[in-house]
Scaffold this motif. Sequence first.
Motif, PDB file in Angstrom:
ATOM      1  N   LYS A   1     -39.433 -16.793 -12.754  1.00  0.00           N
ATOM      2  CA  LYS A   1     -38.059 -17.525 -13.126  1.00  0.00           C
ATOM      3  C   LYS A   1     -37.681 -17.223 -14.441  1.00  0.00           C
ATOM      4  CE  LYS A   1     -38.890 -21.725 -10.504  1.00  0.00           C
ATOM      5  NZ  LYS A   1     -39.060 -23.258 -10.478  1.00  0.00           N
ATOM      6  N   LYS A   2     -38.425 -16.849 -15.589  1.00  0.00           N
ATOM      7  CA  LYS A   2     -37.986 -16.504 -16.742  1.00  0.00           C
ATOM      8  C   LYS A   2     -37.476 -15.172 -16.878  1.00  0.00           C
ATOM      9  CE  LYS A   2     -41.815 -18.901 -19.373  1.00  0.00           C
ATOM     10  NZ  LYS A   2     -42.734 -19.406 -18.440  1.00  0.00           N
ATOM     11  N   ARG A   3     -37.947 -14.277 -15.958  1.00  0.00           N
ATOM     12  CA  ARG A   3     -37.392 -12.816 -16.021  1.00  0.00           C
ATOM     13  C   ARG A   3     -36.127 -13.015 -15.094  1.00  0.00           C
ATOM     14  NH1 ARG A   3     -42.802 -10.886 -16.174  1.00  0.00           N
ATOM     15  NH2 ARG A   3     -42.852  -9.177 -17.797  1.00  0.00           N
ATOM     16  N   ALA A   4     -35.871 -13.919 -14.177  1.00  0.00           N
ATOM     17  CA  ALA A   4     -34.526 -13.698 -13.618  1.00  0.00           C
ATOM     18  C   ALA A   4     -33.755 -14.541 -14.304  1.00  0.00           C
ATOM     19  CB  ALA A   4     -34.747 -14.840 -12.145  1.00  0.00           C
ATOM     20  N   ARG A   5     -33.721 -15.576 -15.198  1.00  0.00           N
ATOM     21  CA  ARG A   5     -32.949 -16.012 -15.892  1.00  0.00           C
ATOM     22  C   ARG A   5     -32.235 -15.187 -16.770  1.00  0.00           C
ATOM     23  NH1 ARG A   5     -36.590 -21.540 -16.845  1.00  0.00           N
ATOM     24  NH2 ARG A   5     -36.385 -22.111 -14.536  1.00  0.00           N
ATOM     25  N   LEU A   6     -33.232 -14.400 -17.745  1.00  0.00           N
ATOM     26  CA  LEU A   6     -32.601 -13.616 -18.612  1.00  0.00           C
ATOM     27  C   LEU A   6     -31.806 -12.249 -17.938  1.00  0.00           C
ATOM     28  CD1 LEU A   6     -36.070 -13.274 -20.684  1.00  0.00           C
ATOM     29  CD2 LEU A   6     -33.876 -14.672 -21.115  1.00  0.00           C
ATOM     30  N   ASN A   7     -32.514 -11.967 -16.919  1.00  0.00           N
ATOM     31  CA  ASN A   7     -31.797 -10.812 -16.202  1.00  0.00           C
ATOM     32  C   ASN A   7     -30.258 -11.194 -15.927  1.00  0.00           C
ATOM     33  OD1 ASN A   7     -33.938  -9.096 -16.443  1.00  0.00           O
ATOM     34  ND2 ASN A   7     -34.958  -9.573 -14.700  1.00  0.00           N
ATOM     35  N   ILE A   8     -30.120 -12.381 -15.411  1.00  0.00           N
ATOM     36  CA  ILE A   8     -28.642 -12.796 -14.665  1.00  0.00           C
ATOM     37  C   ILE A   8     -27.779 -13.038 -15.826  1.00  0.00           C
ATOM     38  CG2 ILE A   8     -27.484 -14.803 -13.624  1.00  0.00           C
ATOM     39  CD1 ILE A   8     -29.830 -15.138 -11.822  1.00  0.00           C
ATOM     40  N   ILE A   9     -28.318 -13.700 -16.872  1.00  0.00           N
ATOM     41  CA  ILE A   9     -27.377 -14.020 -18.094  1.00  0.00           C
ATOM     42  C   ILE A   9     -27.024 -12.476 -18.929  1.00  0.00           C
ATOM     43  CG2 ILE A   9     -27.129 -14.929 -20.267  1.00  0.00           C
ATOM     44  CD1 ILE A   9     -29.280 -16.983 -19.296  1.00  0.00           C
ATOM     45  N   SER A  10     -28.172 -11.873 -18.979  1.00  0.00           N
ATOM     46  CA  SER A  10     -27.801 -10.361 -19.528  1.00  0.00           C
ATOM     47  C   SER A  10     -26.788  -9.616 -18.745  1.00  0.00           C
ATOM     48  CB  SER A  10     -29.021  -9.364 -19.666  1.00  0.00           C
ATOM     49  OG  SER A  10     -30.128 -10.237 -20.359  1.00  0.00           O
ATOM     50  N   HIS A  11     -26.756  -9.796 -17.320  1.00  0.00           N
ATOM     51  CA  HIS A  11     -26.045  -8.957 -16.490  1.00  0.00           C
ATOM     52  C   HIS A  11     -24.370  -9.780 -16.330  1.00  0.00           C
ATOM     53  CE1 HIS A  11     -23.944  -8.167 -12.494  1.00  0.00           C
ATOM     54  NE2 HIS A  11     -24.717  -6.973 -12.780  1.00  0.00           N
ATOM     55  N   PHE A  12     -24.546 -10.973 -16.455  1.00  0.00           N
ATOM     56  CA  PHE A  12     -23.215 -11.610 -16.502  1.00  0.00           C
ATOM     57  C   PHE A  12     -22.534 -11.180 -17.696  1.00  0.00           C
ATOM     58  CE2 PHE A  12     -21.452 -15.454 -18.359  1.00  0.00           C
ATOM     59  CZ  PHE A  12     -20.436 -15.550 -17.694  1.00  0.00           C
ATOM     60  N   LEU A  13     -23.160 -11.161 -18.981  1.00  0.00           N
ATOM     61  CA  LEU A  13     -22.431 -10.717 -20.236  1.00  0.00           C
ATOM     62  C   LEU A  13     -22.104  -9.522 -20.081  1.00  0.00           C
ATOM     63  CD1 LEU A  13     -25.053 -12.433 -22.456  1.00  0.00           C
ATOM     64  CD2 LEU A  13     -22.793 -13.186 -22.421  1.00  0.00           C
ATOM     65  N   SER A  14     -22.673  -8.597 -19.411  1.00  0.00           N
ATOM     66  CA  SER A  14     -22.188  -7.062 -19.242  1.00  0.00           C
ATOM     67  C   SER A  14     -21.114  -6.862 -18.400  1.00  0.00           C
ATOM     68  CB  SER A  14     -23.554  -6.438 -18.723  1.00  0.00           C
ATOM     69  OG  SER A  14     -23.588  -6.356 -17.400  1.00  0.00           O
ATOM     70  N   LYS A  15     -20.613  -7.727 -17.415  1.00  0.00           N
ATOM     71  CA  LYS A  15     -19.661  -7.788 -16.680  1.00  0.00           C
ATOM     72  C   LYS A  15     -18.457  -8.523 -17.231  1.00  0.00           C
ATOM     73  CE  LYS A  15     -21.586  -5.356 -13.256  1.00  0.00           C
ATOM     74  NZ  LYS A  15     -21.075  -4.058 -13.028  1.00  0.00           N
ATOM     75  N   VAL A  16     -18.277  -9.281 -18.351  1.00  0.00           N
ATOM     76  CA  VAL A  16     -17.271  -9.778 -18.936  1.00  0.00           C
ATOM     77  C   VAL A  16     -16.818  -8.946 -20.004  1.00  0.00           C
ATOM     78  CG1 VAL A  16     -16.204 -11.999 -19.852  1.00  0.00           C
ATOM     79  CG2 VAL A  16     -17.966 -11.924 -17.746  1.00  0.00           C
ATOM     80  N   PRO A  17     -15.645  -8.595 -20.301  1.00  0.00           N
ATOM     81  CA  PRO A  17     -15.134  -7.708 -21.327  1.00  0.00           C
ATOM     82  C   PRO A  17     -14.798  -8.536 -22.740  1.00  0.00           C
ATOM     83  CG  PRO A  17     -13.440  -7.932 -19.794  1.00  0.00           C
ATOM     84  CD  PRO A  17     -14.585  -8.696 -19.251  1.00  0.00           C
ATOM     85  N   TYR A  18     -15.642  -9.728 -23.094  1.00  0.00           N
ATOM     86  CA  TYR A  18     -15.551 -10.443 -24.096  1.00  0.00           C
ATOM     87  C   TYR A  18     -15.925  -9.557 -25.419  1.00  0.00           C
ATOM     88  CZ  TYR A  18     -20.466 -10.998 -25.033  1.00  0.00           C
ATOM     89  OH  TYR A  18     -22.040 -10.521 -25.424  1.00  0.00           O
ATOM     90  N   VAL A  19     -15.178 -10.170 -26.623  1.00  0.00           N
ATOM     91  CA  VAL A  19     -15.472  -9.494 -27.830  1.00  0.00           C
ATOM     92  C   VAL A  19     -15.783 -10.592 -28.771  1.00  0.00           C
ATOM     93  CG1 VAL A  19     -14.339  -8.379 -29.898  1.00  0.00           C
ATOM     94  CG2 VAL A  19     -13.880  -7.806 -27.254  1.00  0.00           C
ATOM     95  N   ALA A  20     -16.892 -10.589 -29.458  1.00  0.00           N
ATOM     96  CA  ALA A  20     -17.311 -11.786 -30.109  1.00  0.00           C
ATOM     97  C   ALA A  20     -16.341 -11.952 -31.345  1.00  0.00           C
ATOM     98  CB  ALA A  20     -18.628 -11.520 -31.100  1.00  0.00           C
TER      99      ALA A  20
END
Length: 285
Positions: free
Chosen positions: A235-254
Amino acid sequence: MGTKDHRKNRHHAADSTAVEETAAPAPREKFSRKAYEAELKRLHGELVHLQEWAKETGAKVCILFEGRDTAGKGGVIKALTERVSPRVFRVVALPAPTDREKSQMFAQRYLPHLPAAGEVVIFDRSWYNRAGVERVMGFCTEEQAEKFLSTISAVEKAVIDSGVILLKYWLEVSPEEQTRRIEQRIHDPRKTWKLSPMDLKSYGRWYDYSRARDAMFAASDSGWAPWYVVDSNDKKRARLNIISHFLSKVPYVAPRREKVKLPKRQKADGYVEPDDLRHHVPELF
């Protein structure tokens, strides 16, 4: 050594190599809570940046979470949303349809929940209920399921063409891990609320769900809205992997953040705290 013996030994060595190459991988080292929380803290900071970017730009983001029972969708959604504003990150988990909704186009009841400008909408199960639980458990006909699968990619194309960033995640769990988690729901008083009669009925239909999943992927894994599959046994790895992937797919700028200075607190100017602030909560701890 004779040629025959040499060939025999060489053949045996090749077989040994093949066995080694196809052997099951060694179990992964357990992800420590300290390492998990440190990485999650960093990702939460990035999610806040994405949130502020969405508010500033009017971006519209939609995430679908599907998967087998006990695959960990709720835990992923909690990890995604626990440090952001519920006014921006909105979770949608629809109940069973009413009689009126049953008479509508199937995806119709979901469309009003799609994001407006500056929103991130997370579907805890989605219109793909028709391709999964409804199909497997007999809540719709095979004809209805096939019709849904033949049209849903076009619906998603229209959603994306309207400016929505659409991401679809399927969480996959092994039969053994699913059994372990179901048994936890049976025996752990903190988790009994998660166990429904439908979970127990679904548990026995593992391969029906596998076939339904495969048909869903074949029909709706499009170039504009692909399915992303996540191994959620850890579960821990799945959560981190999904959030990381989601962030990589949205072209946001801090966004740039102005320097914050805490103002001085006003003087008491004669105010005295009363001795008895009534109705205290008992201090048991």
